[in-house]
Design an enzyme around this catalytic site. Structure first.
Site, short mmCIF file in Angstrom:
data_model
loop_
_atom_site.label_atom_id
_atom_site.label_comp_id
_atom_site.label_asym_id
_atom_site.label_seq_id
_atom_site.Cartn_x
_atom_site.Cartn_y
_atom_site.Cartn_z
N CYS A 34 70.71 37.15 62.51
CA CYS A 34 70.38 35.79 62.61
C CYS A 34 69.71 35.00 61.34
CB CYS A 34 69.56 34.98 63.67
SG CYS A 34 67.98 35.88 63.85
N CYS A 103 66.23 39.35 69.25
CA CYS A 103 65.13 38.77 68.50
C CYS A 103 63.68 39.63 68.89
CB CYS A 103 64.63 37.41 69.25
SG CYS A 103 66.29 36.25 69.44
#
Ligand code: FES
Length: 140
Positions: A34, A103
């Site tokens: 990301c 994440c």
């Protein structure tokens, strides 16, 4: 996408956010998926992580995982911090949505990068830790 109560709590009120000016281990990691970035500061004395702080330009899951990961390693010996996996962090948060698991890797890797920096500053070869970081990269 549903977040657990714990994720929401740590996102709304993250622990250990900030910078340690006299840190002796600093690690920065970017998330390949990301583009988010995390910086981890460690203050280590006699092999114990006496203080830890982080800063992130990341999403809610990255903030929540860093918050709980830093809680988990604070006051712990380096050997324990090295054992911390993103899986353990996700479990401590009562889970993350599947699309957000990547994440949680950011916190684990930033801690390992900071420990690697600490070893380098001590004149110790950090290769074993760097190896751990690379292994994870290959999983994505
Ligand atoms: Fe980037 Fe979560 S979307 S760390």
């Amino acid at each position: 996408m549903e977040y657990s109560k714990k994720v929401m709590e740590h996102f709304a009120n993250p622990h250990n956010v900030g910078v340690i000016e006299d840190a002796n281990g600093v690690g920065e990691i970017g998330n390949a998926k990301c583009g988010d970035i995390m910086k981890m500061y460690l203050k280590i004395e006699n092999d114990i992580i006496v203080d830890v702080k982080f800063k992130t330009y990341g999403c809610a899951s990255a903030i929540a995982t860093s918050s709980i990961a830093t809680d988990l390693i604070k006051g712990q010996p380096i050997s324990e911090a090295l054992k911390l996996t993103n899986k353990a962090v996700v479990e401590a948060l009562d889970g993350l949505p599947a699309v957000k698991i990547h994440c949680s890797v950011l916190a684990e890797q930033a801690i390992k990068a900071a420990l690697s920096d600490y070893y380098t500053r001590q004149g110790i070869d950090p290769v074993p830790i760097v190896g751990v970081i690379e292994e994870h990269d290959h999983e994505h």
